[in-house]
Motif scaffolding. Sequence first.
Motif, PDB file in Angstrom:
ATOM      1  N   SER A   1       0.830  -1.202   0.000  1.00  0.00           N
ATOM      2  CA  SER A   1       0.000   0.000   0.000  1.00  0.00           C
ATOM      3  C   SER A   1       0.870   1.259   0.000  1.00  0.00           C
ATOM      4  N   HIS A   2       0.470   2.223  -0.825  1.00  0.00           N
ATOM      5  CA  HIS A   2       1.148   3.514  -0.810  1.00  0.00           C
ATOM      6  C   HIS A   2       0.329   4.538  -0.026  1.00  0.00           C
ATOM      7  N   ALA A   3      -0.652   4.039   0.721  1.00  0.00           N
ATOM      8  CA  ALA A   3      -1.499   4.929   1.528  1.00  0.00           C
ATOM      9  C   ALA A   3      -0.699   5.771   2.524  1.00  0.00           C
ATOM     10  N   PRO A   4       0.371   5.223   3.184  1.00  0.00           N
ATOM     11  CA  PRO A   4       1.148   6.076   4.090  1.00  0.00           C
ATOM     12  C   PRO A   4       1.757   7.292   3.401  1.00  0.00           C
ATOM     13  N   LEU A   5       2.173   7.118   2.131  1.00  0.00           N
ATOM     14  CA  LEU A   5       2.728   8.259   1.393  1.00  0.00           C
ATOM     15  C   LEU A   5       1.650   9.306   1.129  1.00  0.00           C
ATOM     16  N   ARG A   6       0.456   8.843   0.783  1.00  0.00           N
ATOM     17  CA  ARG A   6      -0.644   9.777   0.576  1.00  0.00           C
ATOM     18  C   ARG A   6      -1.032  10.455   1.885  1.00  0.00           C
ATOM     19  N   PHE A   7      -0.911   9.700   2.983  1.00  0.00           N
ATOM     20  CA  PHE A   7      -1.249  10.257   4.292  1.00  0.00           C
ATOM     21  C   PHE A   7      -0.330  11.415   4.639  1.00  0.00           C
ATOM     22  N   ILE A   8       0.987  11.251   4.420  1.00  0.00           N
ATOM     23  CA  ILE A   8       1.898  12.338   4.786  1.00  0.00           C
ATOM     24  C   ILE A   8       1.754  13.527   3.830  1.00  0.00           C
ATOM     25  N   THR A   9       1.294  13.268   2.596  1.00  0.00           N
ATOM     26  CA  THR A   9       0.994  14.377   1.693  1.00  0.00           C
ATOM     27  C   THR A   9      -0.165  15.200   2.247  1.00  0.00           C
ATOM     28  N   GLY A  10      -1.211  14.497   2.681  1.00  0.00           N
ATOM     29  CA  GLY A  10      -2.348  15.183   3.289  1.00  0.00           C
ATOM     30  C   GLY A  10      -1.964  15.875   4.586  1.00  0.00           C
ATOM     31  N   LEU A  11      -1.105  15.218   5.367  1.00  0.00           N
ATOM     32  CA  LEU A  11      -0.655  15.808   6.619  1.00  0.00           C
ATOM     33  C   LEU A  11       0.145  17.081   6.357  1.00  0.00           C
ATOM     34  N   GLY A  12       0.968  17.035   5.313  1.00  0.00           N
ATOM     35  CA  GLY A  12       1.735  18.232   4.948  1.00  0.00           C
ATOM     36  C   GLY A  12       0.834  19.389   4.585  1.00  0.00           C
ATOM     37  N   PHE A  13      -0.264  19.077   3.889  1.00  0.00           N
ATOM     38  CA  PHE A  13      -1.222  20.120   3.533  1.00  0.00           C
ATOM     39  C   PHE A  13      -1.857  20.711   4.790  1.00  0.00           C
ATOM     40  N   LEU A  14      -2.252  19.848   5.736  1.00  0.00           N
ATOM     41  CA  LEU A  14      -2.882  20.314   6.963  1.00  0.00           C
ATOM     42  C   LEU A  14      -1.925  21.160   7.798  1.00  0.00           C
ATOM     43  N   VAL A  15      -0.659  20.732   7.851  1.00  0.00           N
ATOM     44  CA  VAL A  15       0.336  21.493   8.608  1.00  0.00           C
ATOM     45  C   VAL A  15       0.545  22.865   7.972  1.00  0.00           C
ATOM     46  N   SER A  16       0.573  22.894   6.647  1.00  0.00           N
ATOM     47  CA  SER A  16       0.718  24.174   5.948  1.00  0.00           C
ATOM     48  C   SER A  16      -0.471  25.086   6.241  1.00  0.00           C
ATOM     49  N   LEU A  17      -1.663  24.482   6.260  1.00  0.00           N
ATOM     50  CA  LEU A  17      -2.861  25.251   6.548  1.00  0.00           C
ATOM     51  C   LEU A  17      -2.821  25.775   7.986  1.00  0.00           C
ATOM     52  N   PHE A  18      -2.377  24.908   8.908  1.00  0.00           N
ATOM     53  CA  PHE A  18      -2.262  25.305  10.303  1.00  0.00           C
ATOM     54  C   PHE A  18      -1.256  26.448  10.460  1.00  0.00           C
ATOM     55  N   ALA A  19      -0.120  26.328   9.749  1.00  0.00           N
ATOM     56  CA  ALA A  19       0.905  27.371   9.822  1.00  0.00           C
ATOM     57  C   ALA A  19       0.378  28.701   9.283  1.00  0.00           C
ATOM     58  N   PHE A  20      -0.456  28.625   8.255  1.00  0.00           N
ATOM     59  CA  PHE A  20      -1.040  29.832   7.669  1.00  0.00           C
ATOM     60  C   PHE A  20      -1.913  30.563   8.692  1.00  0.00           C
ATOM     61  N   PHE A  21      -2.750  29.791   9.424  1.00  0.00           N
ATOM     62  CA  PHE A  21      -3.598  30.399  10.455  1.00  0.00           C
ATOM     63  C   PHE A  21      -2.771  30.885  11.642  1.00  0.00           C
ATOM     64  N   MET A  22      -1.655  30.203  11.905  1.00  0.00           N
ATOM     65  CA  MET A  22      -0.772  30.620  12.990  1.00  0.00           C
ATOM     66  C   MET A  22      -0.197  32.013  12.717  1.00  0.00           C
ATOM     67  N   ILE A  23       0.079  32.280  11.437  1.00  0.00           N
ATOM     68  CA  ILE A  23       0.619  33.591  11.076  1.00  0.00           C
ATOM     69  C   ILE A  23      -0.378  34.696  11.456  1.00  0.00           C
ATOM     70  N   PHE A  24      -1.645  34.483  11.109  1.00  0.00           N
ATOM     71  CA  PHE A  24      -2.674  35.481  11.441  1.00  0.00           C
ATOM     72  C   PHE A  24      -2.848  35.614  12.955  1.00  0.00           C
ATOM     73  N   TRP A  25      -2.776  34.461  13.659  1.00  0.00           N
ATOM     74  CA  TRP A  25      -2.958  34.509  15.112  1.00  0.00           C
ATOM     75  C   TRP A  25      -1.819  35.273  15.774  1.00  0.00           C
ATOM     76  N   VAL A  26      -0.598  35.005  15.355  1.00  0.00           N
ATOM     77  CA  VAL A  26       0.566  35.698  15.929  1.00  0.00           C
ATOM     78  C   VAL A  26       0.486  37.192  15.655  1.00  0.00           C
ATOM     79  N   LEU A  27       0.084  37.553  14.425  1.00  0.00           N
ATOM     80  CA  LEU A  27      -0.041  38.969  14.082  1.00  0.00           C
ATOM     81  C   LEU A  27      -1.147  39.642  14.898  1.00  0.00           C
ATOM     82  N   ALA A  28      -2.258  38.900  15.098  1.00  0.00           N
ATOM     83  CA  ALA A  28      -3.355  39.461  15.867  1.00  0.00           C
ATOM     84  C   ALA A  28      -2.943  39.711  17.316  1.00  0.00           C
TER      85      ALA A  28
END
Length: 317
Positions: free
Chosen positions: A234-261
Motif C-alpha cells: 500500500s502507498h497509503a502512508p505516502l498519501r497520508f503524509i501528503t495530506g498531513l503536509g497540507f494540513l500542517v501548511s494550513l495550520f501554519a497559515f492560520f498561525m501567522i494570522f494569530w501571531v499577528l493578531a
Amino acid sequence: MTPINEIPSLSIVVPCYNEEEVLPETIQRISAIIELLIEKNKVNSSSCVFFVDDGSRDRTWEIIESHAHSNSFVKGYKLSRNRGHQNALLAGLHNAQGDILISIDADLQDDTSAIEAMVDEYVKGHEVVYGVRSKRETDTFFKRYTAEAYYKLLAKLGVELVFNHADYRLLSRKALEELKRYSEVNLFLRGIVPQLGFSSTSVEYERHERFAGESKYPLKKMLAFAAEGVTSFSHAPLRFITGLGFLVSLFAFFMIFWVLAVKLFSDNAVPGWASIVIPVFFIGGVQLLSLGVVGEYIAKIYMETKSRPLYTIEKEV
C-alpha cells in the motif's frame, strides 16, 4: 473449476527455527496425517513433508536428519544462515516436489487435521485453499485484538488479504509456478498469494496453544512484519503524509494570522514564543515522521535493486 480425478502427490512444507522441543511431535503428527491420506487414497505414496531449518542454533537440524533416515516421509533442507520465516517458507515451496503443497508452522498451533479438508477442496478444483482461524482463544487479549485490528487496517489501506489467515495454506503446482514469478525481496506471502487470482476457498480451524518451546515472533518481530505488510502492498502512508503536509501548511497559515493578531491587538505577546517555539516543534516533528515513512519505501527500493538471493541451501536430506 474442474474436479481432479487423479490421486495427487502432497508435499507439506514446515519452516523451522530453534524448534528442537516441538519438532519430534510435529514430525509424528504430520507423518500420521500423510499416512492416513495415503490409506484413504486421497494422496499417493510419494507424498512427504519438507522441513526447512532456517539457520537454527539448537538441535533442529540433527532431529530432521535423524528422522529423515528412519522415516520415509521426512525430507529436509538446511539454510546456510537465518533468513527469516518468509524466506525459509519460500525456500521449501521452491524446492519441494508434489502436485499440491501445504505450508504450516512447526509449533502445532495450526490444526493439522485441517490438511485433509484442504486436500478435499483441491480435489473439487480449487487451486488455493486458505487455512482460516475460526477462534483465537489461546492468544492473549493483546495479540488477538491487535492481530484482528491489523487485518482490518490492511483492508482499509486496499491490501487484499484473507481475514485471520496466516501462512497455513494449500497451493496447487499451477499456483506455485505462478508464485515463483514474484521475485520481490520484501516478502509478505499472505498478501502475494491472493494476487495470483486462481480459484480459491478456505477451511476453518481452531488455533491451539503452542505444543512446546517459545514463540519465535516476539513483539518486535511482529511489529516489523506488520510494517512489511503495509509498506509492501500500500502507498497509503505516502498519501497520508501528503495530506498531513497540507494540513500542517494550513495550520501554519492560520498561525501567522494569530501571531499577528496577538502582536498588534494585545499586550500579552511574549517575544519569540508563538512565532518560534510552537512552529519549530510541530513542523519539525511532522518532517521527521514524513522522512521516516519515505525512507521506509526508499529502503525497500534499495533492497529490491540489489536482487540478492533470498536463501542459500547448505544441506539436503
